[in-house]
Motif scaffolding. Structure first.
Motif, PDB file in Angstrom:
ATOM      1  N   PHE A  68       6.287   0.616  -8.646  1.00 32.29           N
ATOM      2  CA  PHE A  68       5.202   1.639  -8.783  1.00 32.29           C
ATOM      3  C   PHE A  68       3.646   1.002  -8.967  1.00 32.29           C
ATOM      4  O   PHE A  68       3.458  -0.049  -9.521  1.00 32.29           O
ATOM      5  CB  PHE A  68       5.085   2.729  -9.760  1.00 32.29           C
ATOM      6  CG  PHE A  68       6.584   3.421  -9.397  1.00 32.29           C
ATOM      7  CD1 PHE A  68       6.638   4.458  -8.653  1.00 32.29           C
ATOM      8  CD2 PHE A  68       7.448   3.178 -10.568  1.00 32.29           C
ATOM      9  CE1 PHE A  68       8.102   5.187  -8.424  1.00 32.29           C
ATOM     10  CE2 PHE A  68       8.653   3.998 -10.236  1.00 32.29           C
ATOM     11  CZ  PHE A  68       9.003   4.644  -9.275  1.00 32.29           C
ATOM     12  N   ARG A  69       2.800   1.448  -8.276  1.00 33.72           N
ATOM     13  CA  ARG A  69       1.250   1.049  -8.590  1.00 33.72           C
ATOM     14  C   ARG A  69       0.917   1.830  -9.832  1.00 33.72           C
ATOM     15  O   ARG A  69       0.937   3.257  -9.763  1.00 33.72           O
ATOM     16  CB  ARG A  69       0.224   1.278  -7.356  1.00 33.72           C
ATOM     17  CG  ARG A  69       0.510   0.398  -6.243  1.00 33.72           C
ATOM     18  CD  ARG A  69      -0.566   0.359  -5.359  1.00 33.72           C
ATOM     19  NE  ARG A  69      -0.586   1.697  -4.736  1.00 33.72           N
ATOM     20  CZ  ARG A  69      -1.633   2.316  -4.193  1.00 33.72           C
ATOM     21  NH1 ARG A  69      -2.955   2.002  -4.261  1.00 33.72           N
ATOM     22  NH2 ARG A  69      -1.603   3.515  -3.521  1.00 33.72           N
TER      23      ARG A  69
ATOM     24  N   THR B 139       5.643  -0.842 -13.250  1.00 34.46           N
ATOM     25  CA  THR B 139       4.986  -1.857 -12.110  1.00 34.46           C
ATOM     26  C   THR B 139       6.187  -2.576 -11.670  1.00 34.46           C
ATOM     27  O   THR B 139       6.380  -2.783 -10.454  1.00 34.46           O
ATOM     28  CB  THR B 139       3.852  -2.649 -12.749  1.00 34.46           C
ATOM     29  OG1 THR B 139       2.815  -2.036 -13.099  1.00 34.46           O
ATOM     30  CG2 THR B 139       3.498  -3.911 -11.736  1.00 34.46           C
TER      31      THR B 139
ATOM     32  N   GLN C 110       3.003   0.505 -18.231  1.00 33.56           N
ATOM     33  CA  GLN C 110       2.499  -0.223 -17.163  1.00 33.56           C
ATOM     34  C   GLN C 110       3.204  -1.399 -16.607  1.00 33.56           C
ATOM     35  O   GLN C 110       3.510  -1.239 -15.420  1.00 33.56           O
ATOM     36  CB  GLN C 110       0.985  -0.648 -17.485  1.00 33.56           C
ATOM     37  CG  GLN C 110       0.208  -1.014 -16.458  1.00 33.56           C
ATOM     38  CD  GLN C 110      -1.150  -1.393 -16.632  1.00 33.56           C
ATOM     39  OE1 GLN C 110      -1.327  -1.702 -17.864  1.00 33.56           O
ATOM     40  NE2 GLN C 110      -1.851  -1.447 -15.825  1.00 33.56           N
TER      41      GLN C 110
ATOM     42  N   GLN D 247       3.321   1.808  -1.835  1.00 38.43           N
ATOM     43  CA  GLN D 247       3.785   2.016  -3.418  1.00 38.43           C
ATOM     44  C   GLN D 247       3.211   3.398  -3.768  1.00 38.43           C
ATOM     45  O   GLN D 247       2.080   3.441  -3.877  1.00 38.43           O
ATOM     46  CB  GLN D 247       3.555   0.933  -4.219  1.00 38.43           C
ATOM     47  CG  GLN D 247       4.206  -0.378  -4.037  1.00 38.43           C
ATOM     48  CD  GLN D 247       3.824  -1.463  -4.813  1.00 38.43           C
ATOM     49  OE1 GLN D 247       2.741  -1.806  -5.134  1.00 38.43           O
ATOM     50  NE2 GLN D 247       4.968  -2.107  -5.429  1.00 38.43           N
TER      51      GLN D 247
ATOM     52  N   THR E 285      -1.946   3.154 -12.993  1.00 38.60           N
ATOM     53  CA  THR E 285      -3.498   3.094 -13.456  1.00 38.60           C
ATOM     54  C   THR E 285      -3.337   3.877 -14.692  1.00 38.60           C
ATOM     55  O   THR E 285      -2.530   4.765 -14.681  1.00 38.60           O
ATOM     56  CB  THR E 285      -4.547   3.983 -12.573  1.00 38.60           C
ATOM     57  OG1 THR E 285      -4.891   3.209 -11.306  1.00 38.60           O
ATOM     58  CG2 THR E 285      -5.645   3.915 -13.265  1.00 38.60           C
TER      59      THR E 285
ATOM     60  N   THR F 278       0.819  -1.064  -0.014  1.00 37.64           N
ATOM     61  CA  THR F 278      -0.003  -0.090   0.104  1.00 37.64           C
ATOM     62  C   THR F 278       0.916   1.289   0.124  1.00 37.64           C
ATOM     63  O   THR F 278       0.233   2.275  -0.178  1.00 37.64           O
ATOM     64  CB  THR F 278      -0.712  -0.002   1.305  1.00 37.64           C
ATOM     65  OG1 THR F 278       0.050  -0.163   2.254  1.00 37.64           O
ATOM     66  CG2 THR F 278      -1.824  -1.267   1.183  1.00 37.64           C
TER      67      THR F 278
ATOM     68  N   HIS G 295       1.373   5.741  -6.194  1.00 39.90           N
ATOM     69  CA  HIS G 295       0.326   5.388  -7.333  1.00 39.90           C
ATOM     70  C   HIS G 295       0.642   6.399  -8.363  1.00 39.90           C
ATOM     71  O   HIS G 295       0.197   7.613  -8.164  1.00 39.90           O
ATOM     72  CB  HIS G 295      -0.921   5.467  -6.447  1.00 39.90           C
ATOM     73  CG  HIS G 295      -1.995   4.871  -7.529  1.00 39.90           C
ATOM     74  ND1 HIS G 295      -3.261   4.610  -7.034  1.00 39.90           N
ATOM     75  CD2 HIS G 295      -2.043   4.167  -8.592  1.00 39.90           C
ATOM     76  CE1 HIS G 295      -4.252   4.027  -8.031  1.00 39.90           C
ATOM     77  NE2 HIS G 295      -3.264   3.803  -8.956  1.00 39.90           N
TER      78      HIS G 295
END
Length: 233
Positions: free
Chosen positions: A29-30, A25, A21, A4, A32, A2, A6
């Motif tokens: 990193f997270r 990742t 992505q 990481q 979207t 949690t 975003h």
């Protein structure tokens, strides 16, 4: 995990979006993703992202237009802009719109990750990252707190972007001392951005700290040398 950071990655090229992505990742990193500015706006309404990685040229609203609108709405989320055009004028346009950094395509994925981490470090001040101050620095009716990277005044706390806070922090740490554009660029974590990009950041900062940005009282230009911050009432 949690904790990481975003990131919101916005690019209309599906293949590049997928590659970004995957790599980011793997870099910890997270992520979207969004295909355009409209999708990015919807995502921003739902999530408080730590950072945007934003393509400049997209159909409809461009990345430059999106970040300029975010800044106009006082949204100071850090932004790294990606573009296929890396000319100095293009980089300056990115900084003028409110971006924190600018990376030209094609780029080494390792450099991208490095730029992202540098911007995130600026956005979250690190204890003792600058020499200790004796307290907030007065800039007329406003006070800059180097420890919190906050600019406070009669109208409350003035929001600063990560780049603006880093610039003011560097100048405040050496108040009264002339800093060259090269030194400032290093402090901002954008040593290859060029002198004009530093000038753009200074112009943006003056709009927030000066009663009249056209006649600076605190942030002065020293011809052929750089800039100096001279605090005072």
């Amino acid at each position: 995990m949690t904790d990481q950071p975003h990131l919101l990655v916005v690019d209309d090229d599906a293949r590049l979006r997928s590659l970004l992505q995957r790599f980011l990742t793997e870099a910890g990193f997270r992520i979207t993703v969004a295909a355009d500015a409209a999708e990015a706006r919807a995502a921003l309404k739902a999530v408080a992202f730590d950072m945007l990685v934003l393509d400049v040229m997209m159909p409809g609203e461009t990345g430059l237009e999106l970040v300029a609108d975010l800044r106009a709405r006082r949204n100071d989320v850090p932004v790294l802009m990606l573009t296929a055009r890396g000319a100095p004028d293009e980089r300056v346009a990115g900084f003028e719109s409110g971006a924190d950094d600018y990376l030209a395509k094609p780029f080494d994925p390792r450099e991208l990750a490095h730029r992202v981490r540098t911007i995130l470090r600026r956005a979250v001040p690190v204890p003792n990252a600058v020499p200790p101050q004796k307290g907030p620095i007065q800039l007329g009716q406003r006070w800059f707190d180097p420890d919190r990277s906050e600019l406070r005044g009669p109208d409350g706390t003035q929001r600063l972007t990560g780049g603006e806070a880093a610039l003011l922090g560097a100048l405040a740490a050496h108040a009264g001392e002339v800093l060259s554009r090269e030194t400032i660029a290093e402090a901002l974590g954008t040593p290859d951005a060029g002198e004009r990009a530093v000038d753009v950041q200074v112009t943006r900062l003056r709009r927030k700290i000066e009663p009249d940005p056209r006649e600076p009282r605190f942030l002065h230009t020293i011809r052929h040398k750089g800039y100096v911050l001279r605090p005072g009432p």
